[in-house]
Scaffold this motif. Structure first.
Motif, PDB file in Angstrom:
ATOM      1  N   LEU A   1      50.409  32.109  22.895  1.00  0.00           N
ATOM      2  CA  LEU A   1      51.217  33.280  23.130  1.00  0.00           C
ATOM      3  C   LEU A   1      50.479  34.292  24.012  1.00  0.00           C
ATOM      4  CD1 LEU A   1      52.124  33.369  19.290  1.00  0.00           C
ATOM      5  CD2 LEU A   1      53.693  32.852  21.443  1.00  0.00           C
ATOM      6  N   HIS A   2      49.219  34.475  24.007  1.00  0.00           N
ATOM      7  CA  HIS A   2      48.526  35.180  24.864  1.00  0.00           C
ATOM      8  C   HIS A   2      48.767  35.072  26.296  1.00  0.00           C
ATOM      9  CE1 HIS A   2      45.677  38.341  25.538  1.00  0.00           C
ATOM     10  NE2 HIS A   2      45.200  37.672  26.413  1.00  0.00           N
ATOM     11  N   GLY A   3      48.825  33.876  26.474  1.00  0.00           N
ATOM     12  CA  GLY A   3      48.922  33.537  28.066  1.00  0.00           C
ATOM     13  C   GLY A   3      50.291  33.716  28.422  1.00  0.00           C
ATOM     14  N   VAL A   4      51.248  33.372  27.540  1.00  0.00           N
ATOM     15  CA  VAL A   4      52.642  33.630  27.793  1.00  0.00           C
ATOM     16  C   VAL A   4      52.826  35.066  28.178  1.00  0.00           C
ATOM     17  CG1 VAL A   4      54.893  33.533  26.833  1.00  0.00           C
ATOM     18  CG2 VAL A   4      53.766  31.676  26.890  1.00  0.00           C
ATOM     19  N   LYS A   5      52.541  35.805  27.385  1.00  0.00           N
ATOM     20  CA  LYS A   5      52.496  37.363  27.418  1.00  0.00           C
ATOM     21  C   LYS A   5      51.916  37.962  28.535  1.00  0.00           C
ATOM     22  CE  LYS A   5      49.447  39.803  25.175  1.00  0.00           C
ATOM     23  NZ  LYS A   5      48.430  40.395  24.295  1.00  0.00           N
ATOM     24  N   GLY A   6      50.984  37.457  28.859  1.00  0.00           N
ATOM     25  CA  GLY A   6      50.180  38.040  30.201  1.00  0.00           C
ATOM     26  C   GLY A   6      50.830  37.686  31.616  1.00  0.00           C
ATOM     27  N   THR A   7      51.265  36.218  31.569  1.00  0.00           N
ATOM     28  CA  THR A   7      51.915  35.682  32.610  1.00  0.00           C
ATOM     29  C   THR A   7      53.399  36.428  32.736  1.00  0.00           C
ATOM     30  OG1 THR A   7      50.780  33.477  32.284  1.00  0.00           O
ATOM     31  CG2 THR A   7      52.546  33.547  33.888  1.00  0.00           C
ATOM     32  N   ALA A   8      54.083  36.490  31.676  1.00  0.00           N
ATOM     33  CA  ALA A   8      55.417  36.953  31.720  1.00  0.00           C
ATOM     34  C   ALA A   8      55.431  38.559  32.325  1.00  0.00           C
ATOM     35  CB  ALA A   8      56.149  36.790  30.499  1.00  0.00           C
ATOM     36  N   GLY A   9      54.318  39.207  31.669  1.00  0.00           N
ATOM     37  CA  GLY A   9      54.135  40.758  32.168  1.00  0.00           C
ATOM     38  C   GLY A   9      53.966  40.656  33.483  1.00  0.00           C
ATOM     39  N   THR A  10      53.132  39.775  34.117  1.00  0.00           N
ATOM     40  CA  THR A  10      52.734  39.796  35.515  1.00  0.00           C
ATOM     41  C   THR A  10      53.922  39.560  36.410  1.00  0.00           C
ATOM     42  OG1 THR A  10      50.349  39.115  35.026  1.00  0.00           O
ATOM     43  CG2 THR A  10      51.413  38.859  37.206  1.00  0.00           C
ATOM     44  N   VAL A  11      54.644  38.691  36.037  1.00  0.00           N
ATOM     45  CA  VAL A  11      55.762  38.372  37.091  1.00  0.00           C
ATOM     46  C   VAL A  11      57.056  39.576  36.633  1.00  0.00           C
ATOM     47  CG1 VAL A  11      55.103  36.112  37.561  1.00  0.00           C
ATOM     48  CG2 VAL A  11      56.703  36.677  35.638  1.00  0.00           C
ATOM     49  N   GLY A  12      56.906  40.210  35.748  1.00  0.00           N
ATOM     50  CA  GLY A  12      57.929  41.270  35.381  1.00  0.00           C
ATOM     51  C   GLY A  12      59.085  40.680  34.393  1.00  0.00           C
TER      52      GLY A  12
ATOM     53  N   SER B   1      47.723  44.862  36.085  1.00  0.00           N
ATOM     54  CA  SER B   1      47.898  43.652  36.747  1.00  0.00           C
ATOM     55  C   SER B   1      49.077  43.169  36.977  1.00  0.00           C
ATOM     56  CB  SER B   1      46.853  42.533  36.364  1.00  0.00           C
ATOM     57  OG  SER B   1      45.596  43.308  36.396  1.00  0.00           O
ATOM     58  N   ASN B   2      50.219  44.109  37.059  1.00  0.00           N
ATOM     59  CA  ASN B   2      51.441  43.451  37.447  1.00  0.00           C
ATOM     60  C   ASN B   2      51.736  43.451  38.828  1.00  0.00           C
ATOM     61  OD1 ASN B   2      54.436  43.478  37.449  1.00  0.00           O
ATOM     62  ND2 ASN B   2      54.542  44.230  35.412  1.00  0.00           N
ATOM     63  N   LEU B   3      52.313  42.241  39.258  1.00  0.00           N
ATOM     64  CA  LEU B   3      52.447  42.091  40.624  1.00  0.00           C
ATOM     65  C   LEU B   3      53.824  42.852  41.080  1.00  0.00           C
ATOM     66  CD1 LEU B   3      51.961  38.236  40.618  1.00  0.00           C
ATOM     67  CD2 LEU B   3      50.233  40.030  41.283  1.00  0.00           C
ATOM     68  N   GLN B   4      54.472  43.348  40.221  1.00  0.00           N
ATOM     69  CA  GLN B   4      55.742  44.371  40.934  1.00  0.00           C
ATOM     70  C   GLN B   4      55.037  45.653  41.549  1.00  0.00           C
ATOM     71  OE1 GLN B   4      57.708  45.224  37.102  1.00  0.00           O
ATOM     72  NE2 GLN B   4      59.439  44.044  37.931  1.00  0.00           N
ATOM     73  N   ALA B   5      53.922  45.707  41.455  1.00  0.00           N
ATOM     74  CA  ALA B   5      52.998  46.877  42.015  1.00  0.00           C
ATOM     75  C   ALA B   5      53.170  46.652  43.515  1.00  0.00           C
ATOM     76  CB  ALA B   5      51.630  47.320  41.429  1.00  0.00           C
TER      77      ALA B   5
ATOM     78  N   LEU C   1      45.426  42.278  46.823  1.00  0.00           N
ATOM     79  CA  LEU C   1      45.243  41.985  45.329  1.00  0.00           C
ATOM     80  C   LEU C   1      44.027  42.688  44.622  1.00  0.00           C
ATOM     81  CD1 LEU C   1      46.670  38.425  44.892  1.00  0.00           C
ATOM     82  CD2 LEU C   1      48.078  40.505  45.186  1.00  0.00           C
ATOM     83  N   ASP C   2      43.652  43.577  45.270  1.00  0.00           N
ATOM     84  CA  ASP C   2      42.492  44.325  44.841  1.00  0.00           C
ATOM     85  C   ASP C   2      42.911  45.430  44.103  1.00  0.00           C
ATOM     86  OD1 ASP C   2      40.030  45.493  44.192  1.00  0.00           O
ATOM     87  OD2 ASP C   2      39.463  45.920  46.280  1.00  0.00           O
ATOM     88  N   PHE C   3      43.607  45.142  42.895  1.00  0.00           N
ATOM     89  CA  PHE C   3      44.309  46.236  42.044  1.00  0.00           C
ATOM     90  C   PHE C   3      43.276  47.317  41.411  1.00  0.00           C
ATOM     91  CE2 PHE C   3      48.401  43.564  41.013  1.00  0.00           C
ATOM     92  CZ  PHE C   3      48.652  43.583  42.175  1.00  0.00           C
ATOM     93  N   PRO C   4      42.153  47.033  41.063  1.00  0.00           N
ATOM     94  CA  PRO C   4      41.205  48.023  40.600  1.00  0.00           C
ATOM     95  C   PRO C   4      40.954  49.199  41.712  1.00  0.00           C
ATOM     96  CG  PRO C   4      40.599  46.053  39.737  1.00  0.00           C
ATOM     97  CD  PRO C   4      41.671  45.787  40.728  1.00  0.00           C
ATOM     98  N   ARG C   5      40.504  48.483  42.974  1.00  0.00           N
ATOM     99  CA  ARG C   5      40.223  49.549  43.966  1.00  0.00           C
ATOM    100  C   ARG C   5      41.672  50.223  44.369  1.00  0.00           C
ATOM    101  NH1 ARG C   5      38.022  53.457  45.538  1.00  0.00           N
ATOM    102  NH2 ARG C   5      37.979  53.818  48.003  1.00  0.00           N
ATOM    103  N   ALA C   6      42.744  49.821  44.569  1.00  0.00           N
ATOM    104  CA  ALA C   6      44.006  50.096  44.722  1.00  0.00           C
ATOM    105  C   ALA C   6      44.445  51.203  43.905  1.00  0.00           C
ATOM    106  CB  ALA C   6      44.974  49.120  45.076  1.00  0.00           C
ATOM    107  N   SER C   7      44.075  51.037  42.616  1.00  0.00           N
ATOM    108  CA  SER C   7      44.358  52.172  41.590  1.00  0.00           C
ATOM    109  C   SER C   7      43.577  53.363  41.869  1.00  0.00           C
ATOM    110  CB  SER C   7      44.303  51.415  40.179  1.00  0.00           C
ATOM    111  OG  SER C   7      44.462  52.364  39.137  1.00  0.00           O
TER     112      SER C   7
END
Length: 147
Positions: free
Chosen positions: A2-13, A98-102, A131-137
């Motif tokens: 469930l944790h994996g599904v949550k993370g992956t689903a959140g990442t792809v929106g 870490s959402n790719l919609q960014a 995909l360097d989201f921490p530095r981009a943020s």
């Protein structure tokens, strides 16, 4: 799982699927009645499968209709500073999760960036594309402080 599904689903929106997986994961971790919680998870599997199928279809359609990025973007009039800051703040929230919609939102905001922030925004956009989201943020937060 469930944790994996949550993370992956959140990442792809696929936010509805991510929220359902998160709720079921939380229920599983918080309850003392594991059997009942597992039964609830099992009951929700068909719903999760439907949400996954719908999300996959939306993603497939989005990619099928996506136009290749042109090398020379057309000039677009910058938007009002308040609106630009609001959009950049929303992107920071996505980057931090870490959402790719960014990526798409950053690309869309680029031509609207005020000239005074153009160079810094290009640095920001390069980090998003890498995909360097921490530095981009961090760069986006600096931009928000300056704006």
């Amino acid at each position: 799982m469930l944790h994996g599904v949550k993370g992956t689903a959140g990442t792809v929106g696929a936010t509805v699927l991510a929220k359902l997986a998160s709720k079921l994961e939380r229920d599983l971790l918080d309850t003392g009645d594991t059997a009942r919680t597992l039964a609830s998870v099992a009951e929700n599997v068909p719903r999760m499968q439907r949400l996954l199928a719908a999300s996959a279809e939306r993603l497939t359609n989005a990619f099928a209709h996506a136009k290749p990025a042109s090398r020379e973007p057309a000039y677009v009039e910058p938007i009002a500073d308040d609106a630009w800051r609001d959009r950049l703040h929303a992107i920071v929230t996505l980057l931090d999760s870490s959402n790719l919609q960014a990526i798409a939102l950053s690309e869309n905001l680029s031509p609207h960036t005020p000239d005074t922030h153009r160079a810094d925004f290009e640095r920001f956009l390069a980090r998003v594309r890498a995909l360097d989201f921490p530095r981009a943020s961090a760069i986006a937060r600096e931009l928000l402080e300056q704006a």
